[in-house]
Design a protein around this motif. Structure first.
Motif, mmCIF file in Angstrom:
data_model
loop_
_atom_site.group_PDB
_atom_site.id
_atom_site.type_symbol
_atom_site.label_atom_id
_atom_site.label_comp_id
_atom_site.label_asym_id
_atom_site.label_seq_id
_atom_site.Cartn_x
_atom_site.Cartn_y
_atom_site.Cartn_z
ATOM 1 N N GLU A 92 30.936 7.497 26.773
ATOM 2 C CA GLU A 92 31.806 7.522 25.595
ATOM 3 C C GLU A 92 31.766 6.182 24.856
ATOM 4 O O GLU A 92 31.776 6.144 23.627
ATOM 5 N N ASN A 93 31.710 5.086 25.604
ATOM 6 C CA ASN A 93 31.619 3.761 24.977
ATOM 7 C C ASN A 93 30.286 3.555 24.274
ATOM 8 O O ASN A 93 30.209 2.849 23.272
ATOM 9 N N ARG A 94 29.223 4.145 24.819
ATOM 10 C CA ARG A 94 27.890 3.970 24.243
ATOM 11 C C ARG A 94 27.576 4.949 23.111
ATOM 12 O O ARG A 94 26.629 4.745 22.370
ATOM 13 N N LEU A 95 28.350 6.025 22.997
ATOM 14 C CA LEU A 95 28.077 7.065 22.006
ATOM 15 C C LEU A 95 28.085 6.494 20.590
ATOM 16 O O LEU A 95 28.964 5.723 20.223
ATOM 17 N N MET A 96 27.081 6.894 19.805
ATOM 18 C CA MET A 96 26.949 6.395 18.437
ATOM 19 C C MET A 96 26.652 7.581 17.522
ATOM 20 O O MET A 96 25.679 8.303 17.730
ATOM 21 N N VAL A 97 27.506 7.800 16.545
ATOM 22 C CA VAL A 97 27.278 8.797 15.500
ATOM 23 C C VAL A 97 27.542 8.086 14.187
ATOM 24 O O VAL A 97 28.653 7.626 13.945
ATOM 25 N N GLU A 98 26.506 7.965 13.352
ATOM 26 C CA GLU A 98 26.655 7.235 12.095
ATOM 27 C C GLU A 98 25.791 7.864 11.015
ATOM 28 O O GLU A 98 24.863 8.626 11.303
ATOM 29 N N LEU A 99 26.089 7.513 9.789
ATOM 30 C CA LEU A 99 25.287 7.966 8.660
ATOM 31 C C LEU A 99 24.125 7.011 8.453
ATOM 32 O O LEU A 99 24.266 5.805 8.635
ATOM 33 N N GLY A 100 23.005 7.551 8.069
ATOM 34 C CA GLY A 100 21.834 6.737 7.811
ATOM 35 C C GLY A 100 20.969 7.373 6.751
ATOM 36 O O GLY A 100 21.387 8.318 6.063
ATOM 37 N N SER A 101 19.774 6.890 6.608
ATOM 38 C CA SER A 101 18.828 7.485 5.667
ATOM 39 C C SER A 101 17.422 7.285 6.197
ATOM 40 O O SER A 101 17.167 6.404 7.012
#
Length: 149
Positions: A92-101
């Motif tokens: 959970e600490n390592r989880l990454m969900v982000e916007l990119g291109s």
């Protein structure tokens, strides 16, 4: 005199060897995020993309999904933690969900949703496996049929 020269050369070799080992160790502990980009519709507004990102983050961050991922990949042993709950918390600490291109074929850029994990370079292999397994869960959440293996 020759003894001092030999002693100086040996000392210099030890210093250079120690420096090389220190640099290698430093490089192995640098941040190394691993993610899988998922294309998004270009016609969506920034607000809709942000809402989608938050929704995916909330669903992926649930204990049920993270526990499934942890059990499937045997993260208790691979991350050297003492229990399944600790592996879920670490994930959970390592989880990454982000916007990119990403670059598209016409030379422009297309929006993406980057799903993956943060970590260090020495954990790259397990981070790649976690990112791919998380992407399978994103496909289930989104209703996308996963590609056949």
């Amino acid at each position: 005199m020759q003894r001092w020269i030999i002693l100086g050369v040996v000392a210099m070799m030890l210093v250079l060897g120690g420096g090389a080992f220190g640099y290698w160790t430093l490089r192995q502990n640098r941040p190394h995020p691993v993610y899988v980009p998922m294309p998004m519709n270009e016609k969506l507004s920034i607000q809709q993309r942000t809402d989608t990102m938050k929704e995916v983050r909330a669903k992926l961050g649930s204990k049920e999904i993270l526990s499934k991922v942890s059990k499937d990949l045997d993260l208790v042993n691979k991350l050297n933690v003492f229990s399944e709950d600790a592996a879920v918390i670490e994930l959970e600490n390592r989880l990454m969900v982000e916007l990119g291109s990403t670059a598209n074929q016409s030379g422009g850029s297309a929006p993406t949703l980057n799903v993956g994990v943060t970590g260090v370079r020495k954990d790259k292999e397990i981070s790649e496996k976690i990112a791919m397994r998380l992407m399978e869960e994103v496909m289930k959440i989104s209703g996308i049929e996963p590609p056949k293996k």
